[in-house]
Enzyme design. Structure first.
Site, PDB file in Angstrom:
ATOM      1  N   ARG A   1       4.128 -10.935   4.822  1.00  0.00           N
ATOM      2  CA  ARG A   1       5.583 -10.839   4.954  1.00  0.00           C
ATOM      3  C   ARG A   1       6.066 -10.328   6.305  1.00  0.00           C
ATOM      4  O   ARG A   1       7.280 -10.228   6.520  1.00  0.00           O
ATOM      5  CB  ARG A   1       6.141  -9.989   3.808  1.00  0.00           C
ATOM      6  CG  ARG A   1       6.016 -10.723   2.471  1.00  0.00           C
ATOM      7  CD  ARG A   1       6.506  -9.894   1.315  1.00  0.00           C
ATOM      8  NE  ARG A   1       7.950  -9.767   1.301  1.00  0.00           N
ATOM      9  CZ  ARG A   1       8.610  -9.131   0.349  1.00  0.00           C
ATOM     10  NH1 ARG A   1       7.960  -8.566  -0.653  1.00  0.00           N
ATOM     11  NH2 ARG A   1       9.915  -9.043   0.387  1.00  0.00           N
TER      12      ARG A   1
ATOM     13  N   LYS B   1       2.200   6.789   4.221  1.00  0.00           N
ATOM     14  CA  LYS B   1       1.639   5.453   4.042  1.00  0.00           C
ATOM     15  C   LYS B   1       1.149   4.869   5.358  1.00  0.00           C
ATOM     16  O   LYS B   1       0.829   3.691   5.439  1.00  0.00           O
ATOM     17  CB  LYS B   1       2.696   4.518   3.441  1.00  0.00           C
ATOM     18  CG  LYS B   1       3.206   4.968   2.083  1.00  0.00           C
ATOM     19  CD  LYS B   1       4.399   4.157   1.619  1.00  0.00           C
ATOM     20  CE  LYS B   1       5.016   4.767   0.367  1.00  0.00           C
ATOM     21  NZ  LYS B   1       6.267   4.121  -0.023  1.00  0.00           N
TER      22      LYS B   1
ATOM     23  N   ARG C   1      15.237  -1.007  -6.863  1.00  0.00           N
ATOM     24  CA  ARG C   1      13.817  -1.076  -7.208  1.00  0.00           C
ATOM     25  C   ARG C   1      13.634  -1.116  -8.711  1.00  0.00           C
ATOM     26  O   ARG C   1      14.288  -0.357  -9.431  1.00  0.00           O
ATOM     27  CB  ARG C   1      13.051   0.145  -6.651  1.00  0.00           C
ATOM     28  CG  ARG C   1      13.376   0.516  -5.239  1.00  0.00           C
ATOM     29  CD  ARG C   1      13.093  -0.563  -4.246  1.00  0.00           C
ATOM     30  NE  ARG C   1      11.732  -1.062  -4.330  1.00  0.00           N
ATOM     31  CZ  ARG C   1      10.662  -0.450  -3.835  1.00  0.00           C
ATOM     32  NH1 ARG C   1      10.813   0.689  -3.185  1.00  0.00           N
ATOM     33  NH2 ARG C   1       9.465  -0.970  -3.952  1.00  0.00           N
TER      34      ARG C   1
ATOM     35  N   HIS D   1      -1.735 -16.004   8.277  1.00  0.00           N
ATOM     36  CA  HIS D   1      -1.100 -14.696   8.127  1.00  0.00           C
ATOM     37  C   HIS D   1      -1.827 -13.587   8.869  1.00  0.00           C
ATOM     38  O   HIS D   1      -1.482 -12.421   8.743  1.00  0.00           O
ATOM     39  CB  HIS D   1      -0.973 -14.351   6.644  1.00  0.00           C
ATOM     40  CG  HIS D   1      -0.187 -15.377   5.885  1.00  0.00           C
ATOM     41  ND1 HIS D   1      -0.711 -16.098   4.848  1.00  0.00           N
ATOM     42  CD2 HIS D   1       1.078 -15.815   6.049  1.00  0.00           C
ATOM     43  CE1 HIS D   1       0.197 -16.942   4.387  1.00  0.00           C
ATOM     44  NE2 HIS D   1       1.301 -16.790   5.107  1.00  0.00           N
TER      45      HIS D   1
ATOM     46  N   PRO E   1       0.796  -1.211   0.000  1.00  0.00           N
ATOM     47  CA  PRO E   1       0.000   0.000   0.000  1.00  0.00           C
ATOM     48  C   PRO E   1       0.832   1.266   0.000  1.00  0.00           C
ATOM     49  O   PRO E   1       1.642   1.501   0.894  1.00  0.00           O
ATOM     50  CB  PRO E   1      -0.802  -0.104   1.297  1.00  0.00           C
ATOM     51  CG  PRO E   1      -0.222  -1.255   2.057  1.00  0.00           C
ATOM     52  CD  PRO E   1       1.001  -1.699   1.352  1.00  0.00           C
ATOM     53  N   GLU E   2       0.604   2.061  -0.999  1.00  0.00           N
ATOM     54  CA  GLU E   2       1.152   3.405  -1.057  1.00  0.00           C
ATOM     55  C   GLU E   2       0.036   4.373  -0.665  1.00  0.00           C
ATOM     56  O   GLU E   2      -1.038   3.933  -0.260  1.00  0.00           O
ATOM     57  CB  GLU E   2       1.680   3.701  -2.464  1.00  0.00           C
ATOM     58  CG  GLU E   2       2.649   2.638  -2.968  1.00  0.00           C
ATOM     59  CD  GLU E   2       3.200   2.944  -4.358  1.00  0.00           C
ATOM     60  OE1 GLU E   2       3.352   4.119  -4.697  1.00  0.00           O
ATOM     61  OE2 GLU E   2       3.462   1.987  -5.119  1.00  0.00           O
TER      62      GLU E   2
END
Length: 285
Positions: free
Chosen positions: A111, A57, A261, A91, A2-3
DNA sequence: GCCACTGTTAGCAT
DNA sequence: CATGCTAACAGTGG
């Protein structure tokens, strides 16, 4: 994941559906999520959610009396509602149960990069996590933008990703912004001409606003709080489109690695100018 | 199995 | 200080 546009979408949804609810309890399944003392979570029992804010964010859930839950979703964090009694999956890191509600709010994060910080202050924006952030791109006065570029010697792409420059831009939107502004990602920021700076500012505004309007981008993991995909991935013009035609000129979109990136750009529309030698590798795919 | 890749950034090196 | 590279984690796909 998410940005800024995705976090904004989540914040808006929680604002509609969670404000006013009274917290019945918070269960932490992965202690590593929480920065700080787990005992802090007990203080939230019986508190009502009074507001939901986004800063960069990060997501801030206000619970009154200065109590705030500050979440960073990092790559794969997200919220969803689940019926009470629904078994959590592997998760799910946290559950918030509410009084008089048959659904819980679950935080999932495959993650495990995300974090939660409990803040007990009337001024949460002054805390260690939020204080270093640069201006909100959609709140900054455009007249103040050029000075942010002065003396910046790195690569424009990396600067856009620097949360101390502007808060909230990540890899997808950096590439889309640079495409819209017709600027090469390796451009030296301080070398931008007045017109280029104006194009960059306009692109920041336009891309972020359109992405918010579309509910963000769903590439793989991202879903909003109701499990819905965003739509902005359908409007990506370069991100993830290596080898496909530039929608503006038809040249093949290229991929470079900059600062570790992936960076997608059109080699014809985004000419290298005022650029420093590439230290990026030349990926073979 | 191995390797490359993923929407972030803290921590360390230069 | 400013800038750059990489590891932290787990999963997916070639």
């Amino acid at each position: 994941m998410p940005e800024l546009p995705e976090v904004e979408t989540i914040a808006a949804s929680l604002r509609r559906k969670a404000v006013g609810l009274e917290i019945a309890g918070i269960e932490l399944y992965f202690p590593g999520l929480l920065r700080g003392d787990a005992a802090q979570l007990e203080k939230y029992r019986g508190k009502k959610i009074t507001g939901v804010l986004r800063r960069g964010k990060m997501l801030l859930i206000a619970c009154g009396e200065g109590l705030h839950l500050l979440f960073h979703l990092k790559m794969t964090g997200g919220f969803h509602w689940a019926r009470k009694g629904t078994p959590r999956d592997a998760h799910t890191r946290l559950r918030i149960a509410f009084k008089n509600l048959d659904r819980d709010l679950l935080f999932r994060d495959v993650r495990k990069f995300g974090f939660l910080r409990c803040l007990e202050t009337a001024f949460p924006l002054a805390g260690a996590e939020l204080r270093p952030l640069g201006p909100e791109p959609l709140e900054l006065d455009g007249r103040d933008f050029p000075s942010l570029l002065a003396g910046r010697k790195g690569r424009l792409k990396s600067l856009l990703l620097d949360q101390r420059f502007l808060a909230g831009i990540g890899n997808i939107y950096a590439d889309e912004i640079l495409f819209e502004a017709r600027l090469h990602p390796l451009t030296v920021p301080s070398s931008l001409k007045v017109k280029e700076t104006a194009r960059l500012w306009a692109a920041v505004q336009n891309v972020l606003k359109k992405a918010i309007a579309a509910g963000g981008s769903s590439i793989r993991d991202y879903k909003d709080t109701d499990g819905m995909d965003g739509l902005f991935q359908n409007e990506h013009r370069v991100y993830g489109r290596k080898g496909r035609p530039c929608p503006r000129c038809g040249a093949k979109v290229r991929r470079l690695v900059i600062g570790g990136r992936s960076s997608f750009f059109c080699p014809r529309c985004q000419r290298p100018r005022g650029r420093r030698p590439s230290k990026g590798t030349s990926p073979s795919n």
